[in-house]
Enzyme design. Structure first.
Site, PDB file in Angstrom:
ATOM      1  N   ARG A 179       0.854  -1.180   0.000  1.00 19.16           N
ATOM      2  CA  ARG A 179       0.000   0.000   0.000  1.00 19.16           C
ATOM      3  C   ARG A 179       0.890   1.230   0.000  1.00 19.16           C
ATOM      4  O   ARG A 179       1.967   1.232   0.599  1.00 19.16           O
ATOM      5  CB  ARG A 179      -0.923   0.029   1.226  1.00 19.16           C
ATOM      6  CG  ARG A 179      -2.066  -0.968   1.192  1.00 19.16           C
ATOM      7  CD  ARG A 179      -3.104  -0.546   0.152  1.00 19.16           C
ATOM      8  NE  ARG A 179      -4.287  -1.407   0.153  1.00 19.16           N
ATOM      9  CZ  ARG A 179      -4.439  -2.476  -0.616  1.00 19.16           C
ATOM     10  NH1 ARG A 179      -3.449  -2.830  -1.437  1.00 19.16           N
ATOM     11  NH2 ARG A 179      -5.533  -3.195  -0.577  1.00 19.16           N
TER      12      ARG A 179
ATOM     13  N   GLU B 183      -2.858   8.394  -3.902  1.00 22.43           N
ATOM     14  CA  GLU B 183      -3.228   7.532  -5.024  1.00 22.43           C
ATOM     15  C   GLU B 183      -4.686   7.779  -5.395  1.00 22.43           C
ATOM     16  O   GLU B 183      -5.542   7.796  -4.503  1.00 22.43           O
ATOM     17  CB  GLU B 183      -3.014   6.078  -4.636  1.00 22.43           C
ATOM     18  CG  GLU B 183      -3.140   5.103  -5.786  1.00 22.43           C
ATOM     19  CD  GLU B 183      -2.811   3.670  -5.386  1.00 22.43           C
ATOM     20  OE1 GLU B 183      -3.689   2.802  -5.564  1.00 22.43           O
ATOM     21  OE2 GLU B 183      -1.694   3.443  -4.895  1.00 22.43           O
TER      22      GLU B 183
ATOM     23  N   HIS C 126      -1.098   0.724  -9.803  1.00 26.37           N
ATOM     24  CA  HIS C 126      -1.767  -0.188  -8.863  1.00 26.37           C
ATOM     25  C   HIS C 126      -2.474  -1.326  -9.610  1.00 26.37           C
ATOM     26  O   HIS C 126      -3.689  -1.497  -9.521  1.00 26.37           O
ATOM     27  CB  HIS C 126      -2.772   0.557  -7.973  1.00 26.37           C
ATOM     28  CG  HIS C 126      -3.103  -0.205  -6.713  1.00 26.37           C
ATOM     29  ND1 HIS C 126      -3.552   0.424  -5.583  1.00 26.37           N
ATOM     30  CD2 HIS C 126      -3.050  -1.536  -6.420  1.00 26.37           C
ATOM     31  CE1 HIS C 126      -3.771  -0.488  -4.635  1.00 26.37           C
ATOM     32  NE2 HIS C 126      -3.471  -1.680  -5.129  1.00 26.37           N
TER      33      HIS C 126
END
Length: 334
Positions: free
Chosen positions: A249, A277, A296
């Site tokens: 993460r 993000e 991602h």
């Protein structure tokens, strides 16, 4: 971290048979695929619905929904609406991480992750990012657009010392995929232990491990303990030229501290996840030297679909018969 820390299976309760009557799917396509995989003798009396504005206009009542399968990959809007379901008893994520649900449901709601579903694809990407950045494949791809031939000798993956921070299912899948590349590997989890792959170091041992780590792969859940784990001191302890690969993460890394090191050219990074993000336009990470970014996509590959469908079929069967559910997590309090 450990698989137990990731899935929180310790203390999970077995749901009574028939606890769930109506399962809300995010899309009709997923509902159809899962329904088609359930063999006749396992057909349940559980209703499969799609939670959408269109279905609500046709009479779907929120009070009837007691289980929800969250969308993938963007489950945020649905999570923000879970409080609208007064009889919610169970939430199934399609992600391995569960941090987005903290504070969104009460203790009466059981929460399960998709642990294991993303292991193969995420491990593939971790290896790909490592190879691409070490061997300069990202730079060569940009040079192609300029028709520039720039021969250089760059570090091989062979003979590198790799430190994997996270020893759950995905961490172990990454370890296994690195093994044929003639590397030296070490792993870190919350506590020290041994398994069939060898020794796992405790997170408290990081200061002694980092000076030898030429590649650090992050695959730990985002928790209070791991938030900004990779900070100024962590990075300063790494040797010159070290590569930080993040498939965990974005919040596990202190972005400002990483940027400071990247801009000096001392450290390299290959990041599938970032903080913030999605990365805003003109953010300095876009142009940071020695940096490779992917948006991602670690677990979002073709391997995801059959694996999530198998998990959902098994989970729904367990809900029907009152068998212990898979991948239950105990959400921490905010």
């Amino acid at each position: 971290m450990s698989e137990e820390a990731r899935t929180g299976t310790a203390g999970a309760q077995t749901p009574p048979a028939g606890l769930v009557k109506t399962v809300a799917f995010p899309t009709s396509a997923l509902r159809s695929k899962v329904d088609s995989r359930i063999v006749d003798h396992q057909q349940s009396r559980v209703d499969f619905v799609v939670w959408s504005a269109e279905e609500e206009s046709r009479g779907l009542r929120k009070s009837d929904i007691d289980a929800v399968i969250l969308p993938y990959p963007d489950h945020g809007p649905t999570i923000d609406r879970l409080h609208e379901l007064p009889n919610l008893k169970f939430v199934q994520l399609q992600t391995t991480g569960y941090d987005a649900l903290i504070g969104k449901v009460g203790p009466e709601v059981q929460v399960a992750t998709a642990s294991g579903v993303h292991a193969a694809a995420t491990a593939e990407l971790a290896v790909a990012l490592t190879l691409a950045r070490l061997r300069g494949i990202d730079v060569a791809a940009r040079d192609m657009t300029r028709q520039t031939w720039d021969h250089q000798q760059l570090p091989s993956l062979a003979d590198r010392k790799i430190l994997i921070v996270g020893a759950g299912g995905i961490g172990n899948a990454i370890y296994d995929r690195f093994a044929p590349f003639e590397v030296e590997q070490a792993r870190v989890a919350t506590t020290a232990r041994d398994d069939d792959r060898g020794h796992i170091h405790a997170i408290d041992e990081l200061p002694s491990l980092l000076p030898d780590a030429e590649v650090v792969v992050l695959i730990t859940p985002l928790t209070d303990r791991t938030a900004k784990l990779v900070d100024k001191d962590f990075l300063a302890a790494l040797p010159d030229g070290a590569l930080v690969v993040n498939v965990a993460r974005g919040g596990v890394v202190d972005t400002d501290a990483l940027l400071t090191e990247l801009q000096t050219g001392r450290i390299h990074a290959a990041l599938d996840v970032v903080d913030p993000e999605p990365l805003p336009a003109k953010h300095p990470l876009w142009e940071a030297p020695n940096t490779l970014l992917t948006p991602h996509v670690g677990g979002d590959a073709s391997a995801f679909h059959p694996r999530i469908e198998r998990l959902l079929v098994e989970q729904l069967h367990r809900l029907q018969v009152g068998k212990e559910l898979l991948n239950i997590v105990d959400l921490p309090e905010e």
